[in-house]
Design a protein around this motif. Structure first.
Motif, short mmCIF file in Angstrom:
data_model
loop_
_atom_site.label_atom_id
_atom_site.label_comp_id
_atom_site.label_asym_id
_atom_site.label_seq_id
_atom_site.Cartn_x
_atom_site.Cartn_y
_atom_site.Cartn_z
N ALA A 336 43.39 72.31 45.15
CA ALA A 336 43.27 73.39 44.17
C ALA A 336 44.63 74.07 44.04
N ASP A 337 44.69 75.10 43.21
CA ASP A 337 45.95 75.82 42.98
C ASP A 337 45.84 77.31 43.30
N HIS A 338 44.62 77.81 43.49
CA HIS A 338 44.32 79.20 43.83
C HIS A 338 42.81 79.29 43.88
N GLY A 339 42.25 80.48 43.87
CA GLY A 339 40.80 80.64 43.78
C GLY A 339 40.40 81.33 42.49
N ASN A 340 39.09 81.33 42.22
CA ASN A 340 38.53 82.10 41.12
C ASN A 340 37.04 82.25 41.41
N ASP A 341 36.77 83.07 42.42
CA ASP A 341 35.42 83.22 42.94
C ASP A 341 34.52 83.90 41.91
N PRO A 342 33.53 83.19 41.37
CA PRO A 342 32.69 83.79 40.32
C PRO A 342 31.71 84.83 40.85
N THR A 343 31.66 85.02 42.17
CA THR A 343 30.72 85.98 42.76
C THR A 343 31.40 87.25 43.26
N ILE A 344 32.72 87.37 43.12
CA ILE A 344 33.46 88.44 43.78
C ILE A 344 33.35 89.77 43.06
N GLY A 345 32.97 89.74 41.77
CA GLY A 345 32.79 91.00 41.06
C GLY A 345 33.86 91.30 40.03
N HIS A 346 34.81 90.39 39.87
CA HIS A 346 35.78 90.51 38.76
C HIS A 346 36.06 89.11 38.24
N SER A 347 36.68 89.03 37.06
CA SER A 347 36.82 87.74 36.39
C SER A 347 38.22 87.15 36.49
N ASN A 348 39.06 87.70 37.36
CA ASN A 348 40.42 87.20 37.50
C ASN A 348 40.53 86.18 38.63
N HIS A 349 41.67 85.49 38.68
CA HIS A 349 41.94 84.60 39.79
C HIS A 349 41.86 85.35 41.12
N THR A 350 41.55 84.63 42.19
CA THR A 350 41.54 85.20 43.52
C THR A 350 42.60 84.47 44.37
N ARG A 351 43.28 85.25 45.20
CA ARG A 351 44.37 84.71 46.02
C ARG A 351 43.76 84.07 47.27
N GLU A 352 43.56 82.75 47.18
CA GLU A 352 42.89 82.01 48.25
C GLU A 352 43.73 80.83 48.73
N LYS A 353 43.50 80.47 49.99
CA LYS A 353 43.99 79.20 50.51
C LYS A 353 43.36 78.06 49.71
N VAL A 354 44.02 76.92 49.71
CA VAL A 354 43.48 75.78 48.96
C VAL A 354 43.32 74.58 49.89
N PRO A 355 42.34 73.72 49.59
CA PRO A 355 42.18 72.49 50.38
C PRO A 355 43.21 71.45 49.97
N ILE A 356 43.57 70.59 50.90
CA ILE A 356 44.35 69.39 50.61
C ILE A 356 43.60 68.22 51.22
N LEU A 357 42.96 67.43 50.38
CA LEU A 357 42.13 66.32 50.81
C LEU A 357 42.83 65.02 50.43
N VAL A 358 43.01 64.12 51.38
CA VAL A 358 43.81 62.92 51.17
C VAL A 358 42.92 61.68 51.29
N TYR A 359 43.05 60.80 50.31
CA TYR A 359 42.38 59.49 50.41
C TYR A 359 43.42 58.39 50.34
N LYS A 360 43.43 57.55 51.35
CA LYS A 360 44.26 56.34 51.38
C LYS A 360 43.43 55.27 52.06
N ARG A 361 43.14 54.23 51.34
CA ARG A 361 42.24 53.20 51.85
C ARG A 361 42.69 52.74 53.24
N GLY A 362 41.76 52.77 54.20
CA GLY A 362 42.05 52.36 55.57
C GLY A 362 42.51 53.47 56.48
N LEU A 363 42.80 54.67 55.92
CA LEU A 363 43.28 55.79 56.72
C LEU A 363 42.15 56.79 56.93
N THR A 364 41.88 57.17 58.18
CA THR A 364 40.75 58.05 58.47
C THR A 364 41.09 59.02 59.60
#
Length: 402
Positions: A336-364
């Motif tokens: 992701a690039d930031h957050g945008n929590d639809p439950t937080i009570g406002h409609s702006n972006h939220t300053r959140e950590k983001v996941p980094i998920l990697v897929y490479k065949r054979g790597l686990t």
């Protein structure tokens, strides 16, 4: 050498950053991923689960479980706030600079002088709060649709001036100011009268054009985003493009990241963009692809959990199809690039950590850790191609070797 692919699920953050209580208190307790899954306990995303989204989040929620085979990590945002434009500049290897927050009327005289120096006809429009009109076909003022004081808009009439001319005016303005962004754009079938009729003031400090009311979006719309301190020469697309490596940007990233040597495919519809991405991947033996899925972010702005969940389901299904196309030489990163929590009570972006998920065949079964900047992804991409270094970031490619 194979293909390096980034899929950005725009705004799918995994919890507010440690500095939020101090710098952005309205985002305390934001967690886009967790709160959507809590609100929609029926939601199951098998491919994101396999990739390790719960591992990155750090807990299991609803039907979603940890993955024993995941290659995953997370990242802070190094840029100020939580912004799609700056998030992608950071991701592509830019070292973020903290911009000023400044109403346009505080710098209007400097912008006027810069434009006059370049030979433009420039007029002030308005009484106490003014905007500028250039060559009777372009205006400059505050952006009234984003956080105030951070963005200036250049609004032009494409029946009178071509887009290159609007962009050139934008670059002159950009050189004279230090706010986050200058956005230069225009549309057809719009007169300067239409544009000026949409002039509005906000909070007694800001004056600009109400862009939807002006009509510039309706036909032939073209846009360029000019960021503060952004040098495309040290970003992934330019570095790779100069070395003849194919680069394809799709979705919103195609609008906001410069790609002078590659292919840019703008669009919004998630399914269509994924189909275009899969087609591009099939047609290249090696190269760099970045896709932004914007509809998740739009659902966040609308504070619509169900719409957000629906876009996640579409994305998850297509991620499965995309992974089927990849070989052992390819690397896929979902983030992701930031957050945008639809439950937080406002409609702006939220300053959140983001996941980094990697897929490479054979790597686990490994972690890339928590990164201090999303630029690490861009640094990893250029090292993958042996193409030098980005301005910012540290590669984690060594962690992806079997």
């Amino acid at each position: 050498m194979g293909r390096f692919i980034i899929v950005v699920l725009d705004s799918f953050g995994i919890g507010y950053m440690d500095d939020v209580p101090k710098v952005r208190p309205q985002d305390v307790d934001a967690n886009t991923c967790k709160h959507i899954l809590e609100a929609r306990t029926d939601l199951y995303l098998p491919n994101l689960e396999k990739l390790g989204i719960m591992n990155a989040l750090g807990e299991e929620v609803g039907k979603m479980r940890f993955s024993e085979r995941a290659v995953y990590g997370s990242s802070d945002l190094m840029h100020f706030g939580g912004d799609t434009f700056y998030g992608h500049q950071e991701m592509m290897g830019t070292l973020p600079k903290k911009p000023l927050i400044q109403p346009f009327n505080e710098v209007i005289d400097e912008v006027y002088a810069a434009l006059k120096k370049q030979g433009y006809e420039v007029e002030y429009v308005g009484d106490d709060l003014k905007i500028l009109m250039i060559n009777n076909c372009v205006t400059v003022g505050d952006n009234l649709e984003t956080d105030p004081g951070q963005v200036y808009n250049i609004t032009g009439c494409l029946d009178v001036i071509d887009f290159e001319g609007i962009a050139t005016i934008g670059k002159v303005v950009r050189s004279a100011v230090s706010v986050s962004r200058v956005i230069a754009f225009g549309g057809k079938d719009v007169t300067i009268g239409d544009v000026l009729a949409a002039r509005k003031e906000k909070a007694g400090k800001y004056a600009g054009i109400d862009t939807p009311q002006s009509g510039v979006y309706n036909r032939g719309y073209q846009v360029i985003h000019l960021g503060y301190g952004v040098d495309p020469e040290v970003q992934v697309p330019t570095i790779l493009g100069k070395q003849g490596i194919p680069v394809v940007l799709l979705g919103k990233v195609a609008d906001i990241v410069e790609n002078p040597y590659g292919t840019s495919i703008p669009g919004v519809d998630s399914a269509w963009l994924f189909e275009q991405t899969i087609e591009q991947v099939r047609n290249m033996r090696h190269g760099f692809v970045c896709l932004n899925i914007q509809e998740t972010d739009l659902a966040g702005h609308a504070e619509d959990v169900d719409q957000y969940a629906d876009r996640l389901q579409i994305s998850d299904r297509y991620l499965g199809k995309l992974m089927e196309e990849l070989t052992e030489d390819d690397v896929l990163i979902v983030m992701a690039d930031h957050g945008n929590d639809p439950t937080i009570g406002h409609s702006n972006h939220t300053r959140e950590k983001v996941p980094i998920l990697v897929y490479k065949r054979g790597l686990t079964s490994r972690t890339i850790g928590h990164r201090k900047t999303m630029s690490d992804v861009g640094a990893t991409a250029v090292q993958y191609f042996g193409a030098g270094k980005t301005q910012n970031g540290e590669s984690f490619l060594f962690l992806l070797r079997s």
